[in-house]
Enzyme design. Structure first.
Site, PDB file in Angstrom:
ATOM      1  N   HIS A  18       0.820  -1.214   0.000  1.00  0.00           N
ATOM      2  CA  HIS A  18       0.000   0.000   0.000  1.00  0.00           C
ATOM      3  C   HIS A  18       0.855   1.265   0.000  1.00  0.00           C
ATOM      4  O   HIS A  18       0.451   2.284  -0.559  1.00  0.00           O
ATOM      5  CB  HIS A  18      -0.974  -0.033   1.181  1.00  0.00           C
ATOM      6  CG  HIS A  18      -2.000  -1.114   1.032  1.00  0.00           C
ATOM      7  ND1 HIS A  18      -2.557  -1.781   2.090  1.00  0.00           N
ATOM      8  CD2 HIS A  18      -2.561  -1.665  -0.087  1.00  0.00           C
ATOM      9  CE1 HIS A  18      -3.416  -2.683   1.638  1.00  0.00           C
ATOM     10  NE2 HIS A  18      -3.438  -2.631   0.322  1.00  0.00           N
ATOM     11  N   HIS A  41      -8.276  -7.702  -7.710  1.00  0.00           N
ATOM     12  CA  HIS A  41      -8.548  -8.570  -6.553  1.00  0.00           C
ATOM     13  C   HIS A  41      -8.712  -7.631  -5.362  1.00  0.00           C
ATOM     14  O   HIS A  41      -7.781  -7.421  -4.583  1.00  0.00           O
ATOM     15  CB  HIS A  41      -7.399  -9.536  -6.316  1.00  0.00           C
ATOM     16  CG  HIS A  41      -7.179 -10.515  -7.426  1.00  0.00           C
ATOM     17  ND1 HIS A  41      -6.686 -10.155  -8.657  1.00  0.00           N
ATOM     18  CD2 HIS A  41      -7.382 -11.864  -7.478  1.00  0.00           C
ATOM     19  CE1 HIS A  41      -6.602 -11.230  -9.426  1.00  0.00           C
ATOM     20  NE2 HIS A  41      -7.018 -12.283  -8.739  1.00  0.00           N
ATOM     21  N   SER A  99      -6.668  -1.532  -0.501  1.00  0.00           N
ATOM     22  CA  SER A  99      -6.319  -0.808  -1.730  1.00  0.00           C
ATOM     23  C   SER A  99      -7.501   0.003  -2.291  1.00  0.00           C
ATOM     24  O   SER A  99      -7.288   1.139  -2.742  1.00  0.00           O
ATOM     25  CB  SER A  99      -5.754  -1.768  -2.779  1.00  0.00           C
ATOM     26  OG  SER A  99      -6.558  -2.909  -2.938  1.00  0.00           O
ATOM     27  N   GLU A 117     -13.949  -8.330  -7.433  1.00  0.00           N
ATOM     28  CA  GLU A 117     -13.736  -9.238  -6.304  1.00  0.00           C
ATOM     29  C   GLU A 117     -14.612 -10.462  -6.546  1.00  0.00           C
ATOM     30  O   GLU A 117     -15.798 -10.340  -6.831  1.00  0.00           O
ATOM     31  CB  GLU A 117     -14.102  -8.523  -4.986  1.00  0.00           C
ATOM     32  CG  GLU A 117     -14.240  -9.413  -3.763  1.00  0.00           C
ATOM     33  CD  GLU A 117     -12.973 -10.222  -3.431  1.00  0.00           C
ATOM     34  OE1 GLU A 117     -11.881  -9.649  -3.381  1.00  0.00           O
ATOM     35  OE2 GLU A 117     -13.107 -11.457  -3.219  1.00  0.00           O
ATOM     36  N   ASP A 142     -14.364 -12.386 -11.722  1.00  0.00           N
ATOM     37  CA  ASP A 142     -12.975 -12.837 -11.761  1.00  0.00           C
ATOM     38  C   ASP A 142     -12.082 -11.671 -12.233  1.00  0.00           C
ATOM     39  O   ASP A 142     -12.335 -11.087 -13.288  1.00  0.00           O
ATOM     40  CB  ASP A 142     -12.900 -14.020 -12.743  1.00  0.00           C
ATOM     41  CG  ASP A 142     -11.481 -14.536 -12.919  1.00  0.00           C
ATOM     42  OD1 ASP A 142     -10.583 -14.108 -12.176  1.00  0.00           O
ATOM     43  OD2 ASP A 142     -11.284 -15.383 -13.816  1.00  0.00           O
ATOM     44  N   GLY A 143     -11.055 -11.388 -11.438  1.00  0.00           N
ATOM     45  CA  GLY A 143     -10.174 -10.269 -11.763  1.00  0.00           C
ATOM     46  C   GLY A 143      -9.460 -10.429 -13.097  1.00  0.00           C
ATOM     47  O   GLY A 143      -9.174  -9.449 -13.780  1.00  0.00           O
ATOM     48  N   ASP A 163      -3.557  -8.305  -7.370  1.00  0.00           N
ATOM     49  CA  ASP A 163      -3.174  -8.653  -5.991  1.00  0.00           C
ATOM     50  C   ASP A 163      -3.867  -9.946  -5.558  1.00  0.00           C
ATOM     51  O   ASP A 163      -4.704  -9.946  -4.652  1.00  0.00           O
ATOM     52  CB  ASP A 163      -3.577  -7.460  -5.093  1.00  0.00           C
ATOM     53  CG  ASP A 163      -3.182  -7.671  -3.647  1.00  0.00           C
ATOM     54  OD1 ASP A 163      -2.315  -8.514  -3.367  1.00  0.00           O
ATOM     55  OD2 ASP A 163      -3.757  -6.967  -2.786  1.00  0.00           O
TER      56      ASP A 163
HETATM   57  N1  SAM Z   1      -6.179  -5.771  -2.959  1.00  0.00           N
HETATM   58  C1  SAM Z   1      -6.697  -5.879  -1.594  1.00  0.00           C
HETATM   59  C2  SAM Z   1      -6.039  -4.823  -0.757  1.00  0.00           C
HETATM   60  O1  SAM Z   1      -4.857  -4.515  -0.983  1.00  0.00           O
HETATM   61  O2  SAM Z   1      -6.708  -4.274   0.136  1.00  0.00           O
HETATM   62  C3  SAM Z   1      -6.444  -7.232  -0.984  1.00  0.00           C
HETATM   63  C4  SAM Z   1      -6.821  -8.382  -1.841  1.00  0.00           C
HETATM   64  S1  SAM Z   1      -6.592  -9.971  -1.162  1.00  0.00           S
HETATM   65  C5  SAM Z   1      -4.872 -10.162  -1.133  1.00  0.00           C
HETATM   66  C6  SAM Z   1      -7.074 -10.980  -2.519  1.00  0.00           C
HETATM   67  C7  SAM Z   1      -8.569 -10.954  -2.814  1.00  0.00           C
HETATM   68  O3  SAM Z   1      -8.780 -11.592  -4.071  1.00  0.00           O
HETATM   69  C8  SAM Z   1      -9.431 -11.693  -1.820  1.00  0.00           C
HETATM   70  O4  SAM Z   1     -10.413 -10.836  -1.339  1.00  0.00           O
HETATM   71  C9  SAM Z   1     -10.064 -12.848  -2.634  1.00  0.00           C
HETATM   72  O5  SAM Z   1     -11.385 -13.126  -2.259  1.00  0.00           O
HETATM   73  C10 SAM Z   1     -10.024 -12.276  -4.018  1.00  0.00           C
HETATM   74  N2  SAM Z   1      -9.980 -13.233  -5.145  1.00  0.00           N
HETATM   75  C11 SAM Z   1      -9.496 -14.490  -5.191  1.00  0.00           C
HETATM   76  N3  SAM Z   1      -9.526 -14.976  -6.448  1.00  0.00           N
HETATM   77  C12 SAM Z   1     -10.021 -13.981  -7.230  1.00  0.00           C
HETATM   78  C13 SAM Z   1     -10.256 -13.839  -8.633  1.00  0.00           C
HETATM   79  N4  SAM Z   1      -9.983 -14.819  -9.504  1.00  0.00           N
HETATM   80  N5  SAM Z   1     -10.750 -12.675  -9.067  1.00  0.00           N
HETATM   81  C14 SAM Z   1     -11.029 -11.642  -8.220  1.00  0.00           C
HETATM   82  N6  SAM Z   1     -10.833 -11.728  -6.882  1.00  0.00           N
HETATM   83  C15 SAM Z   1     -10.324 -12.871  -6.396  1.00  0.00           C
END
Ligand code: SAM
Length: 279
Positions: A18, A41, A99, A117, A142-143, A163
């Protein structure tokens, strides 16, 4: 999907990620043109450090709480720390901004924030936390699919944060594939890819896959609390930065060692800052 970021919010690797994210967005803000931030993500936006998951691991204590307690934090960290303070109403550290929250706090009137997300409950919470602003789009998706459908952005300026939680075995392949396609659509975008460091071989592999995309101008920034020798422990974390802004490497050169010291890890830890692929 077992990963929930609520257990890890404010941990040392969140602080590194961050702090760099805030530097990147501040660079984007130097020009008066609108930009977009795509967070593939996104998590839930902000985290209650008094919640059961946060208190179960208490990872924030060795991360953000420690850095906030440093009486002379590095200059490059100040803007990020001010934002963390502004996410809390008083001196007590209760909320940790994720983030999406940090990006939103730096968003100008004409900028946009696109959040993806995949976890259904986290996507719902994210929508409730972040969704009321018309500059912000929240997608339960899906990201990696978002990389395909949201790029290139109409603004032609901005940042993509990738992320992922690394809970699937082919995350490295997904990242490299997603980055390659995204870069084909939008070669001038700034991309930040986060990864955990437990031991070295998976990171060398991830870097190899990213290099094999053929993309140039990629900087690596890592911070390790201790040598990366145990596959079970988060020993450090890193970011691959594609198209980093001019002189960002100089800011990171000052930030990373100072942050290591603030985290109390100067003795056994280390930092790395070099070009994975140069110009
Ligand atoms: N970016 C956030 C932050 O910095 O505050 C933290 C994200 S955390 C490390 C990863 C997130 O990705 C989780 O909330 C999880 O549920 C989500 N996630 C997992 N697989 C995913 C996908 N294929 N697409 C989008 N989100 C996904």
């Amino acid at each position: 999907m077992n990963y929930r970021h609520a257990y890890h919010a404010g941990c040392f690797s969140d602080v590194v990620k961050h702090a760099v994210l805030v530097l990147l967005i501040r660079h984007l803000k130097e020009k008066p043109k609108p930009f977009v931030i795509l967070d593939t993500h996104a998590g839930i936006g902000r985290y209650d450090l008094a919640s059961e998951p946060a208190l179960k691991t208490r990872e924030f204590e060795a991360g953000i709480a420690r850095v906030l307690a440093d009486p002379s934090p590095p200059a490059e960290l100040r803007s990020y720390l001010d934002l963390v303070r502004s996410a809390n109403s008083g001196p007590e550290l209760r909320w940790y901004p994720g983030s999406p929250w940090l990006a939103n706090a730096l968003l100008g009137a004409r900028d946009r924030l696109v959040l993806a997300e995949l976890h259904p409950e986290d996507a719902r919470t994210l929508g409730l936390t972040m969704g009321a602003d018309r500059r912000i789009q929240v997608h339960h998706m899906d990201g990696y699919r978002a990389l395909k459908s949201m790029l290139p952005p109409k603004e032609r300026r901005g940042l993509v944060l990738i992320d992922p939680p690394f809970e699937v075995t082919d995350e490295a392949e997904r990242i490299a594939r997603g980055l390659k396609h995204a870069h084909k659509r939008w070669a001038t975008g700034l991309y930040a890819i986060w990864y955990p460091i437990k031991d070295r071989p998976p990171i060398d592999r991830l870097h190899g896959l990213i290099v094999a995309t053929g993309i140039r101008r990629m900087l690596v920034a890592e911070l390790l609390l201790r040598p990366p020798r145990s596959p079970e422990t988060l020993n450090g974390s890193g970011l691959v930065l594609v198209n980093p802004p001019w002189r960002l490497d100089e800011s990171l050169k000052a930030l990373l060692p100072a942050l290591l010291k603030s985290l109390g890890a100067a003795r056994h830890g280390s930092v790395r800052l070099d070009w994975l692929v140069p110009e």
